[in-house]
Design a protein around this motif. Sequence first.
Motif, PDB file in Angstrom:
ATOM      1  N   GLU A 181       0.785  -1.256  -0.151  1.00 52.45           N
ATOM      2  CA  GLU A 181       0.067   0.005   0.018  1.00 52.45           C
ATOM      3  C   GLU A 181       0.951   1.323  -0.139  1.00 52.45           C
ATOM      4  OE1 GLU A 181      -2.832  -0.461   3.410  1.00 52.45           O
ATOM      5  OE2 GLU A 181      -3.862  -1.701   2.087  1.00 52.45           O
ATOM      6  N   TYR A 182       1.768   1.372  -1.031  1.00 50.73           N
ATOM      7  CA  TYR A 182       2.940   2.567  -0.986  1.00 50.73           C
ATOM      8  C   TYR A 182       1.949   3.669  -1.181  1.00 50.73           C
ATOM      9  CZ  TYR A 182       7.307   4.617  -2.795  1.00 50.73           C
ATOM     10  OH  TYR A 182       8.167   5.621  -2.822  1.00 50.73           O
ATOM     11  N   VAL A 183       1.153   3.749  -1.967  1.00 54.04           N
ATOM     12  CA  VAL A 183       0.562   5.034  -2.114  1.00 54.04           C
ATOM     13  C   VAL A 183      -0.556   5.469  -1.232  1.00 54.04           C
ATOM     14  CG1 VAL A 183       1.231   5.167  -4.460  1.00 54.04           C
ATOM     15  CG2 VAL A 183      -1.102   4.488  -3.864  1.00 54.04           C
ATOM     16  N   GLY A 184      -1.159   4.332  -0.452  1.00 49.95           N
ATOM     17  CA  GLY A 184      -2.213   4.205   0.440  1.00 49.95           C
ATOM     18  C   GLY A 184      -3.428   4.052  -0.612  1.00 49.95           C
ATOM     19  N   THR A 185      -4.454   4.583  -0.348  1.00 48.78           N
ATOM     20  CA  THR A 185      -5.596   4.470  -1.258  1.00 48.78           C
ATOM     21  C   THR A 185      -5.417   5.192  -2.500  1.00 48.78           C
ATOM     22  OG1 THR A 185      -7.194   4.290   0.691  1.00 48.78           O
ATOM     23  CG2 THR A 185      -8.238   4.944  -1.444  1.00 48.78           C
ATOM     24  N   VAL A 186      -5.896   4.576  -3.739  1.00 49.70           N
ATOM     25  CA  VAL A 186      -5.457   5.233  -4.782  1.00 49.70           C
ATOM     26  C   VAL A 186      -6.792   6.246  -5.249  1.00 49.70           C
ATOM     27  CG1 VAL A 186      -5.288   4.997  -7.365  1.00 49.70           C
ATOM     28  CG2 VAL A 186      -4.138   3.319  -5.754  1.00 49.70           C
ATOM     29  N   ARG A 187      -6.330   7.551  -5.476  1.00 45.20           N
ATOM     30  CA  ARG A 187      -7.278   8.487  -5.749  1.00 45.20           C
ATOM     31  C   ARG A 187      -7.224   9.086  -7.136  1.00 45.20           C
ATOM     32  NH1 ARG A 187     -10.344   7.845  -1.399  1.00 45.20           N
ATOM     33  NH2 ARG A 187      -9.424   8.578   0.573  1.00 45.20           N
ATOM     34  N   GLU A 188      -6.042   9.214  -7.864  1.00 46.30           N
ATOM     35  CA  GLU A 188      -6.085   9.813  -9.258  1.00 46.30           C
ATOM     36  C   GLU A 188      -5.035   9.233  -9.920  1.00 46.30           C
ATOM     37  OE1 GLU A 188      -8.095  12.285  -9.780  1.00 46.30           O
ATOM     38  OE2 GLU A 188      -8.461  12.516  -7.453  1.00 46.30           O
ATOM     39  N   VAL A 189      -5.315   8.830 -11.389  1.00 44.05           N
ATOM     40  CA  VAL A 189      -4.602   8.044 -12.213  1.00 44.05           C
ATOM     41  C   VAL A 189      -4.477   8.935 -13.452  1.00 44.05           C
ATOM     42  CG1 VAL A 189      -4.166   5.933 -13.395  1.00 44.05           C
ATOM     43  CG2 VAL A 189      -5.232   5.898 -11.366  1.00 44.05           C
ATOM     44  N   ARG A 190      -2.965   9.056 -13.984  1.00 43.93           N
ATOM     45  CA  ARG A 190      -2.900   9.871 -15.306  1.00 43.93           C
ATOM     46  C   ARG A 190      -2.252   9.178 -15.886  1.00 43.93           C
ATOM     47  NH1 ARG A 190      -0.723  16.029 -15.483  1.00 43.93           N
ATOM     48  NH2 ARG A 190       0.955  14.692 -14.586  1.00 43.93           N
ATOM     49  N   ILE A 191      -2.600   8.787 -17.303  1.00 39.13           N
ATOM     50  CA  ILE A 191      -1.932   7.734 -18.294  1.00 39.13           C
ATOM     51  C   ILE A 191      -1.682   8.531 -19.657  1.00 39.13           C
ATOM     52  CG2 ILE A 191      -2.154   5.663 -19.358  1.00 39.13           C
ATOM     53  CD1 ILE A 191      -3.791   4.540 -17.198  1.00 39.13           C
ATOM     54  N   THR A 192      -0.678   8.613 -20.099  1.00 41.28           N
ATOM     55  CA  THR A 192      -0.271   9.335 -21.177  1.00 41.28           C
ATOM     56  C   THR A 192       0.475   8.461 -22.367  1.00 41.28           C
ATOM     57  OG1 THR A 192       1.583  10.437 -20.232  1.00 41.28           O
ATOM     58  CG2 THR A 192      -0.296  11.682 -20.124  1.00 41.28           C
ATOM     59  N   GLY A 193       0.120   8.900 -23.559  1.00 33.79           N
ATOM     60  CA  GLY A 193       0.724   8.041 -24.675  1.00 33.79           C
ATOM     61  C   GLY A 193       1.068   9.160 -25.674  1.00 33.79           C
ATOM     62  N   MET A 194       2.184  10.225 -25.696  1.00 27.25           N
ATOM     63  CA  MET A 194       2.006  10.887 -26.441  1.00 27.25           C
ATOM     64  C   MET A 194       3.504  11.036 -27.182  1.00 27.25           C
ATOM     65  SD  MET A 194       0.487  14.392 -24.608  1.00 27.25           S
ATOM     66  CE  MET A 194      -1.141  14.471 -24.069  1.00 27.25           C
ATOM     67  N   SER A 195       3.451  11.489 -28.384  1.00 25.61           N
ATOM     68  CA  SER A 195       4.723  11.650 -29.326  1.00 25.61           C
ATOM     69  C   SER A 195       4.446  12.586 -30.418  1.00 25.61           C
ATOM     70  CB  SER A 195       5.161  10.217 -29.739  1.00 25.61           C
ATOM     71  OG  SER A 195       4.383   9.582 -30.597  1.00 25.61           O
ATOM     72  N   VAL A 196       5.569  12.967 -31.137  1.00 22.15           N
ATOM     73  CA  VAL A 196       5.321  13.437 -32.319  1.00 22.15           C
ATOM     74  C   VAL A 196       5.850  12.651 -33.417  1.00 22.15           C
ATOM     75  CG1 VAL A 196       7.494  14.738 -32.161  1.00 22.15           C
ATOM     76  CG2 VAL A 196       5.750  15.612 -33.630  1.00 22.15           C
TER      77      VAL A 196
END
Length: 348
Positions: free
Chosen positions: A143-158
């Motif tokens: 439980e390293y982060v405790g309770t998961v609240r927010e998640v951000r997932i990106t897959g960006m390139s040019v």
Amino acid sequence: MRKVRVGLIGAGWVAVNRHLPALQKIPEVDLNLIWSRDPEKARDVAGRFGVRATVSRWQDVIHSSEVDAVIIATPPVLHLPATVSALEAGKHVLCQARMARNLDEAQKMLAAARSSGLVTALYPPLPGLKGDRVMIRLLHEEEYVGTVREVRITGMSVDTDPNSYRSYRWDPQVSGINTMTLGMWNEVANRWLGPTVRVAALAQSHRHGGSAGMGVPDSVAVAARLECGATATYHFSNWAAGSPGSRIEIYGDRGALVYRLFAEEIRGLTGTGTEFKPIPVPSEERRVQDTDSQFIRAILDGTPVAPSFQEGLLYMQFLEAVALSLKTGRSVSLPPEPRMETWDRFLT
């Protein structure tokens, strides 16, 4: 020694750089047949990897008496017909990701797999594998982060290659509701965080100047609610110079984890810490892309192989919900009913 006689449908990059080198190292494998829509490529690949023969039709691989197991290494358009035909012919199936063009096809593949009693599996994305066990341990055991609240997932390139959009990946009739690495990173997120329960999406096709009749989008933003209660965002683009690349960021009430996909680096902050620090991946916890050997062992010994068709169905449900949200302009609950053929076209 019992042998598994393997036939390959497809001779593209993944077959040449992943499947065939892995299969060559397995003593119990005989590489018997290979098909490609380019016969010259099939002959070249067969010669390089010691495949016994080439065939002129993909169906010839499936119906050969010299094949026990079929590896489908083609674009998604062929995954459903080749999988169902192979299972009906009594052949085990390892199918290249993405699972299918759309949810309707994925459901048919899963139904065929379940009724066959044969070994079936999908091929996982390599990014996210190395630290997979560490992330699961940190999130669920420690439980390293405790309770998961927010998640951000990106897959960006040019994308600077003017010819890249001629690839099958940008043909909706071939790729269906797949685009960029959206389904891949959702597959990884499902392992670490659990499934999604609702999405709302926006998208554009910059190369076509807007969203109308866009076909396969090259810019997608998704807001999502996860079953664990967290809020998640996905942002994918092929037009993002200077972007942070591909990352999964997980924020809890006690700490945070950032996984850099492709770089396979984990950084974390927990407790009273004020800055992110590298988290090593011990050699004993390192996961590798060994699905080819798992597949052969499952055939010979009945041992597990992952990812399964059921796991594939989860990311196809996510993609279907995203495509349906784009088409209708509404948020969509998961699992959705299969309605989409491609990104901007309903099933007929």
